[in-house]
Write a protein that holds these residues in place. Structure first.
Motif, short mmCIF file in Angstrom:
data_model
loop_
_atom_site.label_atom_id
_atom_site.label_comp_id
_atom_site.label_asym_id
_atom_site.label_seq_id
_atom_site.Cartn_x
_atom_site.Cartn_y
_atom_site.Cartn_z
N VAL A 163 67.66 14.44 15.34
CA VAL A 163 66.49 13.80 15.94
C VAL A 163 66.50 12.33 15.55
N ARG A 164 66.45 11.45 16.56
CA ARG A 164 66.45 10.00 16.31
C ARG A 164 67.59 9.57 15.40
N GLY A 165 68.77 10.16 15.62
CA GLY A 165 69.96 9.80 14.86
C GLY A 165 70.02 10.39 13.47
N ARG A 166 69.04 11.22 13.10
CA ARG A 166 68.99 11.81 11.76
C ARG A 166 69.25 13.31 11.85
N ASP A 201 61.48 18.77 13.16
CA ASP A 201 60.91 17.43 13.07
C ASP A 201 59.38 17.48 13.14
#
Length: 427
Positions: A163-166, A201
């Motif tokens: 999620v969002r690069g994480r 998330d």
């Protein structure tokens, strides 16, 4: 292409059809079509679960089951990474193993190569054919041989939850023997991993909001203690010193003066006690214990009405005391906060509070509604980060419920819906 069947009878020649139902074969969906439909349905159901379910474990178990049912997959695990450790938060197809995390850590200490860890670290999908045979032949995986050997599987795929690069975790899929996933299969796993990632998330954001709300509440209580009780206790200390000086042996002081200081000391003590009781009530309302949810809501409404001039109507269901005490307290706090917001922001003259059930017996939902005739939201969205709203949402979601705030022209309505499981006729 249609195949013609000539009967030699002069009757109409029809396309060859299914021997069971007679439908033309080309009109019936192929296995690939049916699999594609199952995938789309699985993604839709998983998305619905992510949106509607408060429990992360329940949500991820649903996602895992949907993957198994849609594909030729023997088992699925969804792992979450927290503080450098991995734990299973969703699964399907595996036997229960409470000590799985401990066994996994033991495998790591023995030097087992964990491909799902590599997928997590690289944030990319990894597929390994014939992985089961390699795992069961590797002594470093011995602590997990019994668990990993139970399902019938061969090929292994690990998809990171990003999620969002994480990266938040990983989805492991164990394909049945003879099944080699193609591009469409892997794209489906990517989509389901995205649903799982959104669920993780959302759970993290909710936990962070709850923590922030708790910190803010502690800070507020600390300020109130300092501004009221601490200041009054300090004044009591000063008055006690003055009183002692008036009665010290050898000093001449009139009884009137001693009585005056003692009266001031008594007044300060009474005020400090009242403030302490108010703070303790905010932590755990005494009236809720003594009178139950319905009585506590009515008492609080009467108190707000006398102080604010609002006209407040209260309607409550019977036998609310049958609800869990923790749920009653959360509902009471929601009503408290909603009324506080009305007094502070709404410029209303009337408020209606309703606590009742809706739905069929055995599948009831508890509805808490606070509606006013004030200025409403005027088209604006509620301030998402407001501590009071975060607290109300957290309390509702903690019981698998939801909270909505909407304009009613005139006024505004706060609505909380929580599923309850009570015997028929309990409410």
């Amino acid at each position: 292409m249609q195949q013609a069947v000539a009967c030699g009878t002069g009757r109409e020649v029809r396309p060859a059809g299914c021997p069971v139902c007679g439908d033309p074969l080309q009109d019936r969906p192929s296995e690939d079509d049916r699999r594609g439909q199952r995938r789309l349905a699985a993604i839709a159901r998983a998305a619905s679960s992510v949106a509607d379910t408060a429990s992360l474990r329940v949500t991820l178990d649903v996602v895992a089951r949907e993957v198994v049912q849609a594909e030729h997959i023997a088992a699925v695990q969804i792992l979450r990474v927290e503080g450098g450790t991995m734990r299973v938060v969703g699964k399907a197809g595996f036997t229960d193993a409470e000590d799985f995390a401990d066994r996994l850590e033991e495998c790591r200490r023995l030097g087992a190569r964990m491909m799902f860890v590599e997928a997590f670290r690289a944030r990319r999908r990894i597929m390994i054919p014939h992985r089961k045979a390699a795992v069961l032949a590797d002594p470093t995986w011995a602590p997990l041989h019994a668990i990993m050997g139970a399902p019938r599987w061969d090929c292994f795929v690990a998809v990171p939850l990003v999620v969002r690069g994480r990266a938040l975790g990983v989805l492991n899929a164990y394909y049945e023997p003879g099944e080699v996933p193609g591009c469409a299969d892997l794209e489906f796993l990517d989509a389901m991993a995205d649903q799982a990632a959104m669920a993780v998330d959302s759970a993290e954001l909710l936990a962070r909001s709850r923590h922030d709300a708790q910190l803010a509440e502690r800070a507020r209580l600390a300020r109130e203690l300092h501004d009221s009780v601490v200041q009054q206790v300090f004044s009591m200390r000063m008055h006690a010193k003055a009183l002692r000086s008036h009665v010290t042996s050898g000093r001449m002081s009139s009884p009137e003066r001693v009585q005056s200081v003692a009266d001031e000391l008594l007044g300060l003590a009474q005020n400090a006690l009242a403030d302490l009781r108010s703070l303790v009530s905010q932590l755990h309302p005494v009236e809720l214990v003594e009178r139950g949810l319905a009585g506590a809501v009515r008492d609080h409404a009467a108190s707000v009405q006398s102080l604010s001039g609002l006209h407040i109507d209260v309607e409550t269901a019977e036998k609310l005391e049958m609800l869990p005490v923790e749920l009653q307290e959360d509902l009471y706090r929601i009503v408290q906060e909603a009324l506080h917001n009305v007094v502070k922001h709404a410029r209303a003259t009337r408020v209606r509070i309703r606590v009742r059930t809706t739905g069929d017996p055995g599948s009831d939902r508890l509805l808490v509604e606070v509606a006013d005739d004030g200025i409403g939201l005027d088209g604006r969205a509620p301030r998402a980060g407001a501590i009071g709203l975060v607290s109300m949402q957290t309390r509702a979601r903690g019981w698998g419920g939801r909270m909505e705030i909407r304009d009613t022209a005139p006024g505004c309505r706060v609505e909380v819906m929580i599923p309850v499981a009570l015997p028929d006729g309990a409410l």
